[in-house]
Design a protein around this motif. Structure first.
Motif, short mmCIF file in Angstrom:
data_model
loop_
_atom_site.label_atom_id
_atom_site.label_comp_id
_atom_site.label_asym_id
_atom_site.label_seq_id
_atom_site.Cartn_x
_atom_site.Cartn_y
_atom_site.Cartn_z
N VAL A 167 1.12 -1.60 0.39
CA VAL A 167 -0.30 0.34 -0.01
C VAL A 167 1.03 1.49 -0.24
CG1 VAL A 167 -1.92 1.23 1.23
CG2 VAL A 167 -1.82 -0.90 0.93
N GLU A 168 1.96 0.84 0.89
CA GLU A 168 2.97 2.16 0.99
C GLU A 168 3.31 2.90 -0.55
OE1 GLU A 168 5.97 1.66 3.28
OE2 GLU A 168 6.82 3.42 2.56
N ILE A 169 3.76 1.74 -1.76
CA ILE A 169 3.64 2.18 -2.44
C ILE A 169 2.65 2.36 -3.48
CG2 ILE A 169 5.07 0.93 -4.87
CD1 ILE A 169 6.92 1.25 -2.49
N LEU A 170 1.47 1.87 -3.56
CA LEU A 170 0.92 1.91 -4.34
C LEU A 170 0.17 3.92 -4.21
CD1 LEU A 170 -1.93 -0.56 -3.94
CD2 LEU A 170 -0.61 -0.45 -5.77
N SER A 203 -4.03 -12.08 3.35
CA SER A 203 -5.22 -9.99 3.53
C SER A 203 -3.77 -9.02 2.75
CB SER A 203 -3.80 -10.53 4.47
OG SER A 203 -2.63 -11.16 5.15
N ASN A 204 -2.81 -9.15 2.32
CA ASN A 204 -2.23 -8.45 1.66
C ASN A 204 -3.46 -7.99 1.06
OD1 ASN A 204 -0.35 -7.72 -0.95
ND2 ASN A 204 1.51 -7.41 1.28
N ILE A 205 -3.41 -8.22 -0.53
CA ILE A 205 -4.03 -7.65 -1.24
C ILE A 205 -5.47 -7.91 -1.24
CG2 ILE A 205 -5.12 -9.86 -2.27
CD1 ILE A 205 -5.09 -9.30 -5.45
N GLN A 206 -5.93 -8.00 0.51
CA GLN A 206 -7.87 -6.83 0.60
C GLN A 206 -7.30 -5.60 0.61
OE1 GLN A 206 -10.33 -9.12 3.34
NE2 GLN A 206 -7.75 -10.78 3.48
N GLU A 207 -6.01 -5.40 1.69
CA GLU A 207 -5.33 -3.67 1.85
C GLU A 207 -5.40 -3.38 0.39
OE1 GLU A 207 -2.59 -3.68 4.38
OE2 GLU A 207 -3.22 -4.74 5.59
N SER A 208 -4.81 -3.76 -0.41
CA SER A 208 -4.10 -3.46 -2.20
C SER A 208 -5.96 -2.80 -2.88
CB SER A 208 -3.22 -4.34 -2.80
OG SER A 208 -2.03 -4.07 -2.31
N LEU A 209 -6.60 -4.25 -1.82
CA LEU A 209 -7.65 -3.29 -3.61
C LEU A 209 -8.37 -2.41 -2.12
CD1 LEU A 209 -8.51 -7.13 -3.81
CD2 LEU A 209 -8.25 -5.55 -5.46
N HIS A 210 -7.95 -2.37 -1.19
CA HIS A 210 -9.30 -0.95 -0.49
C HIS A 210 -8.41 0.16 -1.08
CE1 HIS A 210 -11.79 -2.35 1.87
NE2 HIS A 210 -10.94 -3.03 2.57
#
Ligand code: SF4
Length: 315
Positions: A167-170, A203-210
């Motif tokens: 998320v930090e990079i996104l 768990s990672n991709i759920q945060e990224s999708l948000h």
């Protein structure tokens, strides 16, 4: 104006130059202790050290061309301007592009050269610039977009990734990427670790999708072509319908029922999934029943932009 018809300009067109340069510099510094993706390897790629993606700070492009195999809203009449990066930050044992993503077939390129490729694709009439496997070279690509903008690039940028982001990079891509297109592969960490070598994927991709959805919202169209937003792909896997169901439930409950979701039916056991007994669980194509179960589940959940395509189903 409906969700399907807007007249978005590419978001990067309005990012101030100083901010663009700051993003490039910050991202570029990450090569020195690489945390560009969820692996967070911490290696110094500027010194030739390799993390899981197996490439230093030199980007390689395996091919670029107008792609007519993408979704209708990306390919349009003239194709999606696809640029395939070599290597990948995921290591799926079933990868259909394994020569590119695992065996690093490609030519070294600078951001300037990637910018030139983008402009060539624009000149050929492509409807967007579609970076495939972008994550491990996000500094190069952001710099390429910056350069191409100065030379007249005016197409939506597509981030065509496996979803194993940070998320930090996104956040550094906010205002630069128009269309996020993650292929959400697994909703259970065990399968993600086993088949994609991606620990903690779910768990990672759920945060990224948000985060992706926060940045770009639901997919928007103009004249049938995607101009911005989130387009989720899910490659339906044999013996993993429950995982697919959880992905759809997450999208419907936590993102939006207006999410454009492409349920892809073309899975074939390529690469190690084809030859190694250890991966026998995914060693076949999907069945019609598996695919239809997911389609029905998505509809029951109220997902109203489900792309259903049975053309690639086994006979
Ligand atoms: S891009 Fe990801 S896999 Fe590659 S070195 Fe950086 S953190 Fe590791």
């Amino acid at each position: 104006m409906s969700i399907n018809e807007t007249d978005d300009a590419p978001v990067y067109r309005s990012l101030p130059s100083s901010e663009f340069k700051r993003r490039v510099e910050t991202l570029w510094s990450r090569y020195g202790e690489c945390d560009l993706c969820a692996y967070d390897c911490g290696v110094d790629r500027t010194a030739g050290k390799l993390g899981t993606c197996q490439v230093d700070d030199t980007a390689h492009v395996s091919s670029y061309f107008p792609h007519f195999g993408e979704e209708d809203c990306l390919r349009g009449h003239n194709g999606s301007g696809t640029i395939f990066l070599a290597n990948c930050n995921m290591k799926c044992v079933f990868c259909q592009n394994f020569e590119t993503s695992h065996q690093a077939m490609g030519e070294p390129v600078t951001p300037d050269e990637i910018a030139s490729m983008s402009l060539e694709l624009q000149a050929r009439g492509c409807h967007n610039i579609n970076f495939v496997s972008p994550t491990h070279h996000s500094p190069h690509l952001v710099e390429a977009i910056r350069i191409a903008r100065e030379r007249g690039l005016d197409l939506p940028v597509v981030w065509n990734c496996g979803g194993y982001e940070r998320v930090e990079i996104l956040k550094y891509l906010d205002g630069i990427v128009d269309i996020y297109m993650p292929d959400v592969k697994w909703a259970d960490d065990r399968s993600a670790a086993l088949y994609s070598k991606a620990p903690g994927y779910w768990s990672n991709i759920q945060e990224s999708l948000h985060e992706m959805h926060r940045q770009v919202g639901d997919l928007r169209m103009s004249d049938g072509l995607a101009t911005g937003g989130l387009l989720v792909r899910h490659l339906v896997m044999p013996n993993h319908v429950d995982s697919g169901k959880r992905i759809l439930e997450f999208i419907a409950d936590e993102l939006s029922r207006d999410t454009f979701v492409n349920l892809m039916a073309q899975y074939q056991p390529h690469y190690k999934a084809r030859t190694e007994e250890f991966y026998a669980d995914i060693g076949r194509r999907i069945t019609s029943e598996e695919y239809d179960t997911l389609v029905e589940h998505g509809r029951d959940l109220g997902l109203n932009r489900l792309q259903v395509d049975r053309r690639h189903m086994p006979a």
